[in-house]
Design an enzyme around this catalytic site. Sequence first.
Site, PDB file in Angstrom:
ATOM      1  N   ASN A  35      -6.169  -2.858   2.189  1.00 15.88           N
ATOM      2  CA  ASN A  35      -6.147  -4.309   2.345  1.00 15.88           C
ATOM      3  C   ASN A  35      -7.578  -4.805   2.457  1.00 15.88           C
ATOM      4  OD1 ASN A  35      -3.352  -4.528   2.412  1.00 15.88           O
ATOM      5  ND2 ASN A  35      -3.235  -4.464   4.631  1.00 15.88           N
ATOM      6  N   ARG A  49       0.829  -1.215   0.000  1.00 17.01           N
ATOM      7  CA  ARG A  49       0.000   0.000   0.000  1.00 17.01           C
ATOM      8  C   ARG A  49       0.859   1.258   0.000  1.00 17.01           C
ATOM      9  NH1 ARG A  49      -3.491  -0.529   5.035  1.00 17.01           N
ATOM     10  NH2 ARG A  49      -1.572  -1.497   5.738  1.00 17.01           N
TER      11      ARG A  49
END
Length: 92
Positions: free
Chosen positions: A39, A21
């Site tokens: 996520n 990320r």
Amino acid sequence: MAQRIRRIVRVHGRVQGVGFRWSAADAARRLHVTGTVRNLWDGTVEADVEGTPQAVADMLEHLASGPPSARVDSLDVREGAPRGATGFTITG
């Protein structure tokens, strides 16, 4: 004003717990795309990306490889209507 497109991308592989990320957020800032990355409960990562067609294509290329610690097996990409997102954030 340049044409904007939006893509919602599900990234499969070893993509959680490997800095994916943060790598995506860095790439988004560099490529001038907006949106989010998060996520998901099933171990995948979802990115919602908006920008010019070339910038979004470049971001998809980044998502297909991720950071060195990740292993991307596949991407599921679907189109979405641009929402006028500003900035790029990490959620979830």
